[in-house]
Design a protein around this motif. Structure first.
Motif, PDB file in Angstrom:
ATOM      1  N   PRO A  75      54.947  39.747  -6.125  1.00 42.38           N
ATOM      2  CA  PRO A  75      56.230  39.435  -5.631  1.00 42.38           C
ATOM      3  C   PRO A  75      57.072  39.530  -6.724  1.00 42.38           C
ATOM      4  CG  PRO A  75      54.805  38.069  -4.417  1.00 42.38           C
ATOM      5  CD  PRO A  75      53.802  38.654  -5.384  1.00 42.38           C
ATOM      6  N   GLY A  76      58.215  40.075  -6.808  1.00 42.22           N
ATOM      7  CA  GLY A  76      59.181  40.143  -7.795  1.00 42.22           C
ATOM      8  C   GLY A  76      58.996  41.042  -8.681  1.00 42.22           C
ATOM      9  N   GLU A  77      57.939  41.918  -9.034  1.00 39.94           N
ATOM     10  CA  GLU A  77      57.466  42.630  -9.871  1.00 39.94           C
ATOM     11  C   GLU A  77      58.181  43.982  -9.840  1.00 39.94           C
ATOM     12  OE1 GLU A  77      53.312  43.727 -12.250  1.00 39.94           O
ATOM     13  OE2 GLU A  77      53.470  44.246 -10.055  1.00 39.94           O
ATOM     14  N   GLU A  78      58.876  44.343 -10.952  1.00 38.12           N
ATOM     15  CA  GLU A  78      59.588  45.727 -10.960  1.00 38.12           C
ATOM     16  C   GLU A  78      58.552  47.015 -11.275  1.00 38.12           C
ATOM     17  OE1 GLU A  78      62.389  48.809 -11.217  1.00 38.12           O
ATOM     18  OE2 GLU A  78      62.668  46.705 -10.705  1.00 38.12           O
ATOM     19  N   ALA A  79      58.877  47.795 -10.338  1.00 36.78           N
ATOM     20  CA  ALA A  79      57.849  49.106 -10.438  1.00 36.78           C
ATOM     21  C   ALA A  79      58.778  50.253 -10.418  1.00 36.78           C
ATOM     22  CB  ALA A  79      56.866  48.895  -9.257  1.00 36.78           C
ATOM     23  N   MET A  80      58.968  50.842 -11.362  1.00 37.08           N
ATOM     24  CA  MET A  80      59.750  52.234 -11.475  1.00 37.08           C
ATOM     25  C   MET A  80      58.996  53.428 -11.261  1.00 37.08           C
ATOM     26  SD  MET A  80      62.069  51.541 -14.893  1.00 37.08           S
ATOM     27  CE  MET A  80      62.769  53.203 -14.748  1.00 37.08           C
ATOM     28  N   GLY A  81      59.488  54.405 -10.611  1.00 35.41           N
ATOM     29  CA  GLY A  81      58.652  55.576 -10.481  1.00 35.41           C
ATOM     30  C   GLY A  81      57.758  55.639  -9.450  1.00 35.41           C
ATOM     31  N   LEU A  82      57.681  54.966  -8.543  1.00 37.45           N
ATOM     32  CA  LEU A  82      56.689  54.850  -7.371  1.00 37.45           C
ATOM     33  C   LEU A  82      57.114  55.614  -6.241  1.00 37.45           C
ATOM     34  CD1 LEU A  82      55.378  51.259  -7.607  1.00 37.45           C
ATOM     35  CD2 LEU A  82      54.323  53.296  -8.832  1.00 37.45           C
ATOM     36  N   GLU A  83      56.228  55.978  -5.538  1.00 40.00           N
ATOM     37  CA  GLU A  83      56.641  57.184  -4.338  1.00 40.00           C
ATOM     38  C   GLU A  83      56.997  56.274  -3.164  1.00 40.00           C
ATOM     39  OE1 GLU A  83      58.053  59.530  -2.563  1.00 40.00           O
ATOM     40  OE2 GLU A  83      57.012  60.488  -4.580  1.00 40.00           O
ATOM     41  N   LEU A  84      58.239  56.019  -2.720  1.00 43.30           N
ATOM     42  CA  LEU A  84      58.624  55.325  -1.443  1.00 43.30           C
ATOM     43  C   LEU A  84      58.778  56.333  -0.349  1.00 43.30           C
ATOM     44  CD1 LEU A  84      60.975  52.541  -2.892  1.00 43.30           C
ATOM     45  CD2 LEU A  84      58.574  52.256  -2.316  1.00 43.30           C
ATOM     46  N   ASP A  85      58.966  57.581  -0.636  1.00 42.34           N
ATOM     47  CA  ASP A  85      59.123  58.638   0.491  1.00 42.34           C
ATOM     48  C   ASP A  85      58.049  58.353   1.609  1.00 42.34           C
ATOM     49  OD1 ASP A  85      60.763  60.678   1.588  1.00 42.34           O
ATOM     50  OD2 ASP A  85      59.044  61.756   1.369  1.00 42.34           O
ATOM     51  N   PRO A  86      56.648  58.321   1.397  1.00 44.32           N
ATOM     52  CA  PRO A  86      55.748  57.984   2.499  1.00 44.32           C
ATOM     53  C   PRO A  86      56.222  56.747   3.223  1.00 44.32           C
ATOM     54  CG  PRO A  86      54.587  58.532   0.686  1.00 44.32           C
ATOM     55  CD  PRO A  86      55.930  58.374   0.068  1.00 44.32           C
ATOM     56  N   VAL A  87      56.786  55.700   2.751  1.00 48.95           N
ATOM     57  CA  VAL A  87      57.263  54.474   3.559  1.00 48.95           C
ATOM     58  C   VAL A  87      58.439  54.834   4.275  1.00 48.95           C
ATOM     59  CG1 VAL A  87      58.259  52.252   3.141  1.00 48.95           C
ATOM     60  CG2 VAL A  87      56.339  52.896   1.739  1.00 48.95           C
ATOM     61  N   ARG A  88      59.257  55.680   3.560  1.00 50.00           N
ATOM     62  CA  ARG A  88      60.582  55.980   4.256  1.00 50.00           C
ATOM     63  C   ARG A  88      60.124  56.833   5.629  1.00 50.00           C
ATOM     64  NH1 ARG A  88      62.851  60.128   5.535  1.00 50.00           N
ATOM     65  NH2 ARG A  88      61.364  61.385   4.302  1.00 50.00           N
ATOM     66  N   ARG A  89      59.165  57.551   5.635  1.00 49.22           N
ATOM     67  CA  ARG A  89      58.792  58.550   6.808  1.00 49.22           C
ATOM     68  C   ARG A  89      58.329  57.541   7.916  1.00 49.22           C
ATOM     69  NH1 ARG A  89      56.784  62.216   2.798  1.00 49.22           N
ATOM     70  NH2 ARG A  89      54.852  61.353   3.058  1.00 49.22           N
ATOM     71  N   GLU A  90      57.421  56.543   7.246  1.00 50.45           N
ATOM     72  CA  GLU A  90      56.886  55.676   8.354  1.00 50.45           C
ATOM     73  C   GLU A  90      57.829  54.736   9.315  1.00 50.45           C
ATOM     74  OE1 GLU A  90      53.600  54.467   9.338  1.00 50.45           O
ATOM     75  OE2 GLU A  90      53.430  56.524   8.705  1.00 50.45           O
ATOM     76  N   LEU A  91      59.246  54.541   8.557  1.00 52.11           N
ATOM     77  CA  LEU A  91      60.105  53.806   9.187  1.00 52.11           C
ATOM     78  C   LEU A  91      61.394  54.637   9.754  1.00 52.11           C
ATOM     79  CD1 LEU A  91      60.288  51.083   6.395  1.00 52.11           C
ATOM     80  CD2 LEU A  91      59.285  50.835   8.560  1.00 52.11           C
ATOM     81  N   ASP A  92      61.151  55.969   9.549  1.00 58.55           N
ATOM     82  CA  ASP A  92      62.356  56.749  10.132  1.00 58.55           C
ATOM     83  C   ASP A  92      62.043  57.612  11.223  1.00 58.55           C
ATOM     84  OD1 ASP A  92      64.640  58.363   9.964  1.00 58.55           O
ATOM     85  OD2 ASP A  92      63.931  59.573   8.178  1.00 58.55           O
ATOM     86  N   PRO A  93      62.908  57.043  12.205  1.00 55.14           N
ATOM     87  CA  PRO A  93      62.742  57.539  13.773  1.00 55.14           C
ATOM     88  C   PRO A  93      62.941  59.106  13.673  1.00 55.14           C
ATOM     89  CG  PRO A  93      64.278  55.720  13.796  1.00 55.14           C
ATOM     90  CD  PRO A  93      64.082  55.968  12.273  1.00 55.14           C
ATOM     91  N   ASN A  94      63.653  59.517  12.547  1.00 58.01           N
ATOM     92  CA  ASN A  94      63.713  61.072  12.433  1.00 58.01           C
ATOM     93  C   ASN A  94      62.433  61.831  12.428  1.00 58.01           C
ATOM     94  OD1 ASN A  94      66.735  61.348  12.598  1.00 58.01           O
ATOM     95  ND2 ASN A  94      66.803  60.550  10.429  1.00 58.01           N
ATOM     96  N   GLU A  95      61.302  60.942  11.855  1.00 63.61           N
ATOM     97  CA  GLU A  95      60.209  61.768  11.583  1.00 63.61           C
ATOM     98  C   GLU A  95      59.423  61.972  12.903  1.00 63.61           C
ATOM     99  OE1 GLU A  95      59.036  63.081   8.856  1.00 63.61           O
ATOM    100  OE2 GLU A  95      60.912  62.467   7.825  1.00 63.61           O
ATOM    101  N   SER A  96      59.598  61.132  13.796  1.00 61.65           N
ATOM    102  CA  SER A  96      58.966  61.180  15.264  1.00 61.65           C
ATOM    103  C   SER A  96      59.668  61.943  16.238  1.00 61.65           C
ATOM    104  CB  SER A  96      58.931  59.817  15.883  1.00 61.65           C
ATOM    105  OG  SER A  96      60.172  59.090  15.965  1.00 61.65           O
ATOM    106  N   ALA A  97      61.067  62.421  15.539  1.00 60.74           N
ATOM    107  CA  ALA A  97      61.749  63.304  16.511  1.00 60.74           C
ATOM    108  C   ALA A  97      61.966  64.752  16.310  1.00 60.74           C
ATOM    109  CB  ALA A  97      63.285  62.885  16.361  1.00 60.74           C
TER     110      ALA A  97
END
Length: 711
Positions: free
Chosen positions: A380-402
């Motif tokens: 918790p609270g740790e800064e993590a630069m340069g990590l890949e968040l696009d897979p998380v966005r795809r999991e949460l993006d309704p556009n991906e299921s449309a």
């Protein structure tokens, strides 16, 4: 205000200045990790002589505040004849991306009194931090500047008003084994130890500690006296316990016998504590690391010390009870993902503080605490630069299921092209009226346009909605665990959202913004917690918010070893666990399609994954691990989990892959010597609405590490 009241109002603390004795200046110096004036510190620019303001980070050195979540303590003294009100505003700005984070908290200070305002802030890498005190009308009363730092060192936070360890250990060489490079610039620590101190309240004499677990992210280990621990309550105690629960390390020196009987200590080590003889592991020699080349501060080089001095050796003590076991530092116990050490010596007092044998052990304890960061995916609270968040966005993006809507729209356009072109004109030509085809074109176009719009509305919907992806990491049998929530928001029209934390102990910031939106977070802190305001949400785009804190797990998920050698999992989380993968210490894995709430299952009854997964390479991918710095870590292999979990838990493998990418490539998902359970809790966290939007997907993953709990 009583201490209990202060815990319920974590952003505000009022005290009467009793016995000045230079409290403002001394408290400022005590807040810094290095002696001397704060570099880059701008002198207060007062708009009113009635208010005296100074500011200091809870963790930092020479006026610099570490990256990631931290806390700034602002002391406001009112020398006027009437009460003053206003707000404290802390702004963190990242140069490269022009991202701005602003946190604010209100203050009220009576005439002749002082107030300590504690403001959480997410410090941006390669930027600066501005601290401003505003009056009731919004005018600036005082402004201070702090610089940000990567804090490339192992950090020991000594909760002492005057640290006796600091003179002999600050910037002493250590040799951390965990030196990741995949978590952004500056993530690999230098081979030195920093010793820091908290700021103290000049009126009450109490340390001003973080009031949220995530705000301890800069500390590898915390050193505290047992009587200081027994005085903590409310938000400060919850934050410290959450820090240890989430993988932190707490070292306690037992000065007074009554501290052994305090319920807080019993809860941390799993039972009542009593004094015992010194265990042999405590007396074993620890060889100090050699000083790195070019190490200039020779005064703090640790020299070999095979044994303690006679004075220290005579006072050594061991401890027994609960989950305590002998260790090189005294007696130690696991608490969640972290460790609690009851020291055999008292490094906060002389002569132990100056003894070379003690200093070597404290440096080694801090080194071990840093190396244990590898076992937690999301600290918790740790800064993590340069990590890949696009897979998380795809999991949460309704556009991906449309995506199907694109194919249907393309098919409709093809049908329109055929009808409006060859068929329409051929039919008109056969009737001897070729120009009649032009009259039909608008009709075909209008019908096709309406159909495509209808498909789009059907795919995307006409109302906004939210999706959650959550990982809870906990020790076996623990009722709480560290949590990282990714909360996605999808709206049908442009609007500004207000997103509150799930509970008052969490911190929150944006992780993925809508395209072309301004990268500016505005965090407001009050007695009910914190909330992000004016989160820019654009039509048909997903905004993802990251939240760190501690989450409940019912009565916990226990993992117990039986005399037969089997490992038993007992699910008391209050929800069914689906797609459970139990990794055993010897390297085997067992699979359980479902473990119902209240059910107990044995590893012998699980499906052996060797036959199902070895052909796909998953077991070999995890079992051998790879080297990061000086330790071996074991990857999750989320991409190979997808075909294993899809039949019983659709989408679970893809969710684990997204979590693995977001955590980075320097996580030991399967620490050696202990079992690890992965799975999904059915029903999510039980919420139906988030920030006014319906939650259509709430996926909660769990990672349970080690042995513990009731069988």
């Amino acid at each position: 205000m009583r201490r209990g009241d202060e815990a319920r109002e974590p952003a505000l603390r009022i005290a009467t200045p009793r016995g000045a004795k230079g409290a403002a200046g001394a408290a400022w110096l005590a807040a810094l990790l290095a002696a001397g004036p704060a570099s880059g510190q701008a002198p207060p620019a007062l708009a009113s002589p009635e208010l005296v303001v100074d500011a200091a980070p809870v963790f930092g050195t020479s006026g610099a505040i570490p990256w990631g979540w931290n806390q700034v303590v602002v002391r406001i003294q009112n020398r006027g004849g009437k009460a003053a009100r206003g707000a404290v505003e802390v702004e963190s700005k990242r140069y490269s991306e022009q991202r701005v984070f602003v946190a604010s908290a209100p203050y009220t200070v009576g005439a002749g009194e002082s107030v300590n305002v504690r403001v959480p802030v997410q410090v941006a890498p390669f930027g600066d931090v501005q601290v401003r005190a505003l009056d009731e009308g919004g005018a600036t009363v005082s402004s201070h500047a702090l610089s940000s730092t990567s804090q490339r060192a192992v950090v020991l936070f000594d909760v002492s008003e005057t640290s006796l360890l600091r003179a002999g250990l600050h910037e002493a060489p250590v040799a951390p084994l965990y030196t990741p490079t995949g978590r952004g610039p500056g993530s690999s620590p230098a081979a030195v130890l920093w010793v820091g101190q908290p700021r103290y309240d000049g009126a009450t004499g109490d340390p001003l500690l973080p009031d949220r677990a995530a705000l301890y992210s800069a500390a590898d280990a915390v050193l505290m006296r047992g009587d200081t621990l027994s005085m903590l309550n409310g938000a400060e105690l919850d934050a410290l316990a959450g820090y240890v629960l989430s993988g932190g390390t707490l070292a306690l020196s037992i000065g007074r016998p009554e501290a052994l009987r305090h319920p807080t200590l019993a809860a941390l080590v799993g039972g009542e504590v009593s004094r015992a003889g010194v265990a042999p592991p405590t007396l074993e020699e620890i060889v100090p690391p050699g000083a790195p080349s070019g190490f200039g501060k020779q005064g703090n080089v640790l020299l070999p010390a095979p044994s303690a001095s006679p004075e220290v050796a005579e006072a050594l003590a061991g401890w027994s009870g609960g989950n305590l076991r002998p260790s090189p530092y005294g007696s130690s116990a696991f608490y969640g993902l972290g460790e609690v050490h009851l020291l055999a010596f008292d490094p906060t007092q002389r002569p132990a503080a100056g003894d070379p044998w003690v200093k070597i052990r404290m440096a080694d304890l801090a080194r071990r605490a840093h190396d244990r960061r590898s076992t937690v995916a999301f600290r918790p609270g740790e800064e993590a630069m340069g990590l890949e968040l696009d897979p998380v966005r795809r999991e949460l993006d309704p556009n991906e299921s449309a995506r199907w809507a694109i194919g249907v729209s393309a098919l409709l356009l093809c049908i329109y092209a055929v009808l409006a072109g060859p068929i329409n004109f051929s039919r008109a030509a056969r009737q001897g009226r070729p120009l009649r085809a032009l009259r039909h074109l608008p009709v075909y176009a209008a019908v096709t346009f309406a159909a495509i719009v209808g498909v789009g509305l059907l795919a995307k919907g006409v109302r906004g909605r939210a999706r959650h992806l959550t990982l809870i990491e906990a020790g076996a049998g623990m009722a709480k665990g560290a949590v990282r929530r990714f909360r996605g928001f999808f709206v049908a029209s442009a609007e500004e959202l207000t997103v509150r934390t799930t509970d008052a102990s969490s911190v929150i910031s944006t992780a993925v913004l809508a395209e072309l939106s301004e990268r500016r977070d505005r965090l407001l802190v009050d007695r009910d917690g914190a909330r992000l305001t004016k989160v820019a949400a654009l039509p048909w785009q997903t905004v993802v918010v990251r939240e760190d804190g501690v989450a409940p797990l019912g009565d916990g998920i226990a993992i117990v070893a039986e005399p037969s050698g089997d490992v038993v999992v007992s699910n008391r989380s209050g929800r069914d666990l689906r797609g459970g993968v139990l990794w055993l210490p010897e390297g085997a894995a067992r699979y359980f399609a479902r473990v119902r709430d209240g059910e107990k299952v044995s590893s012998r009854a699980g499906v052996d994954l060797a036959a199902r997964a070895e052909a796909q390479g998953w077991l070999s991918h995890v079992g051998f691990g790879r080297r990061v710095g000086g330790i071996d870590i074991h990857d999750l292999g989320g991409s190979l989990l997808v075909p294993l979990l899809e039949p019983d838990a659709p989408g679970l493998g893809a969710a684990w892959l997204a979590i693995e990418e977001a955590a980075g490539d320097a996580v030991d998902w399967f620490p050696a010597g202990v079992p690890v359970l992965l799975g999904q809790l059915d029903g999510g966290e039980g919420r139906a609405v988030d920030s006014g939007l319906r939650i259509e997907s709430d996926r909660v993953l769990v990672r349970i590490v080690g042995y513990g709990g009731r069988p």
